[in-house]
Enzyme design. Structure first.
Site, PDB file in Angstrom:
ATOM      1  N   SER A 125      20.511   4.079 -53.366  1.00 13.70           N
ATOM      2  CA  SER A 125      20.178   5.249 -54.169  1.00 13.70           C
ATOM      3  C   SER A 125      20.542   6.501 -53.384  1.00 13.70           C
ATOM      4  O   SER A 125      21.050   6.432 -52.257  1.00 13.70           O
ATOM      5  CB  SER A 125      18.693   5.257 -54.512  1.00 13.70           C
ATOM      6  OG  SER A 125      17.917   5.396 -53.323  1.00 13.70           O
ATOM      7  N   LYS A 126      20.262   7.661 -53.980  1.00 15.19           N
ATOM      8  CA  LYS A 126      20.622   8.913 -53.320  1.00 15.19           C
ATOM      9  C   LYS A 126      19.939   9.055 -51.962  1.00 15.19           C
ATOM     10  O   LYS A 126      20.501   9.645 -51.040  1.00 15.19           O
ATOM     11  CB  LYS A 126      20.257  10.099 -54.220  1.00 15.19           C
ATOM     12  CG  LYS A 126      21.183  10.252 -55.407  1.00 15.19           C
ATOM     13  CD  LYS A 126      20.852  11.492 -56.219  1.00 15.19           C
ATOM     14  CE  LYS A 126      21.816  11.641 -57.383  1.00 15.19           C
ATOM     15  NZ  LYS A 126      21.512  12.836 -58.205  1.00 15.19           N
ATOM     16  N   ARG A 127      18.743   8.518 -51.853  1.00 12.32           N
ATOM     17  CA  ARG A 127      18.055   8.660 -50.561  1.00 12.32           C
ATOM     18  C   ARG A 127      18.732   7.838 -49.469  1.00 12.32           C
ATOM     19  O   ARG A 127      18.557   8.101 -48.289  1.00 12.32           O
ATOM     20  CB  ARG A 127      16.582   8.266 -50.690  1.00 12.32           C
ATOM     21  CG  ARG A 127      16.324   6.776 -50.824  1.00 12.32           C
ATOM     22  CD  ARG A 127      14.822   6.476 -50.886  1.00 12.32           C
ATOM     23  NE  ARG A 127      14.554   5.058 -50.870  1.00 12.32           N
ATOM     24  CZ  ARG A 127      14.597   4.274 -51.926  1.00 12.32           C
ATOM     25  NH1 ARG A 127      14.916   4.793 -53.107  1.00 12.32           N
ATOM     26  NH2 ARG A 127      14.328   2.987 -51.841  1.00 12.32           N
ATOM     27  N   HIS A 128      19.507   6.817 -49.870  1.00 11.33           N
ATOM     28  CA  HIS A 128      20.238   6.011 -48.895  1.00 11.33           C
ATOM     29  C   HIS A 128      21.621   6.588 -48.608  1.00 11.33           C
ATOM     30  O   HIS A 128      22.197   6.331 -47.565  1.00 11.33           O
ATOM     31  CB  HIS A 128      20.444   4.580 -49.422  1.00 11.33           C
ATOM     32  CG  HIS A 128      19.175   3.824 -49.670  1.00 11.33           C
ATOM     33  ND1 HIS A 128      18.826   3.381 -50.924  1.00 11.33           N
ATOM     34  CD2 HIS A 128      18.188   3.441 -48.839  1.00 11.33           C
ATOM     35  CE1 HIS A 128      17.676   2.735 -50.845  1.00 11.33           C
ATOM     36  NE2 HIS A 128      17.264   2.763 -49.593  1.00 11.33           N
TER      37      HIS A 128
END
Length: 466
Positions: free
Chosen positions: A245-248
């Site tokens: 996801s964006k956090r990754h």
């Protein structure tokens, strides 16, 4: 293979190209290149509300940055609407598609009733003509959808080049809507016509498309078209084992450029993300194309490892000649408002630091001080530029003003100063670093002096000793 290989990458411009899409594009590109075939770029822009020219450009920029050049395209689905309507008309005439006047609220009522009975919710075929079946009178003022007449019996199966044999019972597939009430075709239908017209032989895509594949195969067969070979790539997981996801880091590919990664390193890393060639970890784009095959794509999910990407990027940075690395770094320094022309030679400075960094951003952070007046914090000045340290630096300055500017001589000048004041090397070297660069850690201090040059060293010492 005797047939000319033709692959495609078909992103939707409802978002920017992220790392999972980039891997799909890379594998499709490499397979075509390996076999001397064609790689087609197709923009699936039928979601008008969410698509934009900016997102299209972001996809094109990302492909160019990765070096994934295409042979044909980009083709835009919105420019092919007449072709889709033409095929739908042919299918209606052939009886492989039919008009359905069922309204959305009717369909929802049907599904609710099916769920209540514990059945799989699906269209019941009430507008599908069958021998001996009387169809209702089309309601006045209702624009129908067009549905594909899916086979009722048998199975649809394919030997997935990644996952092996996959099959579905046709009885589990209802009659797919291929055109909306306003006549615009739906995604699954557009994809089929595009793959048919563009003579695509191999489709590599994410495994979230597995459920679309049996429907697309059945439509292709109804059209008498050749069915491509399909390979569905497993998803990429983040370091925590969850969907990327964006956090990754499931962000635009171009953000990797902004964060200082080299495209060669990203391509190398993506190449190993779900595919392998023995134990080889580091390989060029040319080697990847030479080695790439479908047999060694793993069907299990791949895990994104930022530490490994950083390590690999560091290797590629160190492979670059200082001149080439300086050329890549100069625009990043200019974007920070730094002018390198009047300072030390950039290629000499980057040569000092390239062994210490893993990204171009880290490298820019390290070399920026060579082109800025040092502004160390007060506590650093108080700790390292004491009166005793300034006395030693003043003596060193005299030596540096007259010595021959060679690294061995610079080292000797520092050692002589240490001996003169009864100091150890760090007691002179650290204050000197603070005076020159505003930091306490650098590569070997005599090497730093060497690349700075006499004029810059003396000028900075004069400021620090004032």
């Amino acid at each position: 293979m005797t047939q000319r290989i033709r692959t495609r990458f078909a992103p939707s411009p409802t978002g920017f190209l992220h790392i999972g899409g980039a891997r799909t594009a890379l594998f499709s590109w490499a397979f075509a290149r390996h076999h001397g075939g064609d790689f087609i770029l197709r923009i699936e822009d039928t979601d008008v509300a969410r698509s934009s020219a900016e997102k299209v450009q972001g996809i094109l920029d990302s492909m160019a940055w990765l070096g994934l050049e295409w042979d044909e395209g980009p083709f835009y689905q919105m420019q092919r609407m007449d072709r889709y309507r033409e095929v739908i008309a042919q299918m209606l005439r052939a009886g492989t598609a039919y008009y359905c006047y069922m309204q959305p609220e009717e369909l929802e009522e049907l599904r609710e009733a099916q769920r209540a009975r514990g059945e799989k919710p699906r269209y019941d075929g009430r507008w599908r003509s069958e021998p001996g079946k009387a169809l209702p009178q089309p309601p006045a003022g209702v624009s129908p959808v067009v549905r594909f007449r899916n086979p009722r019996d048998g199975k649809v199966a394919w030997n997935d080049t990644v996952k092996g044999l996959i099959e579905f019972d046709n009885a589990e597939l209802d009659d797919l809507i291929i055109a909306r009430p306003d006549g615009t075709p739906t995604y699954n239908f557009c994809v089929v016509v595009d793959d048919w017209d563009m003579r695509i032989t191999h489709v590599l895509r994410g495994d979230d498309h597995v459920n679309n594949t049996p429907r697309q195969i059945n439509i292709l067969r109804a059209l008498g078209a050749e069915v491509p070979q399909y390979g569905h790539l497993s998803m990429i997981l983040g370091p925590d084992g969850q969907k990327l996801s964006k956090r990754h880091g499931a962000v635009s590919v171009m953000q990797y450029d902004e964060e200082g990664y080299l495209p060669e390193a990203v391509v190398n890393y993506l190449g190993r993300l779900g595919w392998s060639h023995g134990d080889d970890e580091v390989f060029s784009r040319e080697q990847f194309v030479e080695w790439f095959d479908l047999d060694h794509i793993t069907p299990s999910a791949a895990q994104f490892d930022f530490d490994k990407l950083g390590w690999l990027n560091g290797l590629y940075i160190r492979k670059l000649a200082p001149e080439a690395l300086a050329e890549k770094l100069a625009p990043r320094l200019a974007a920070r408002g730094l002018e390198t022309a009047g300072g030390p030679a950039l290629e000499a400075v980057v040569a000092l630091y390239r062994e210490r960094v893993n990204t171009l951003v880290e490298l820019a952070d390290s070399v920026a001080a060579y082109y800025l007046a040092p502004t160390p914090p007060e506590d650093l000045l108080e700790q390292h530029l004491s009166d005793a340290a300034k006395s030693a630096l003043a003596s060193l300055r005299k030596r540096l003003a007259t010595c021959e500017w060679e690294q061995a001589n610079l080292n000797a000048a520092i050692k002589q100063t240490c001996s003169e004041f009864g100091l150890k090397m760090p007691q002179v070297a650290i204050p000197l670093r603070v005076a020159l660069l505003g930091v306490t850690q650098t590569p070997s201090i005599d090497a730093v002096l060497g690349v700075f040059g006499r004029e810059h060293v003396l000028a900075r010492l004069d400021v620090a000793l004032a």
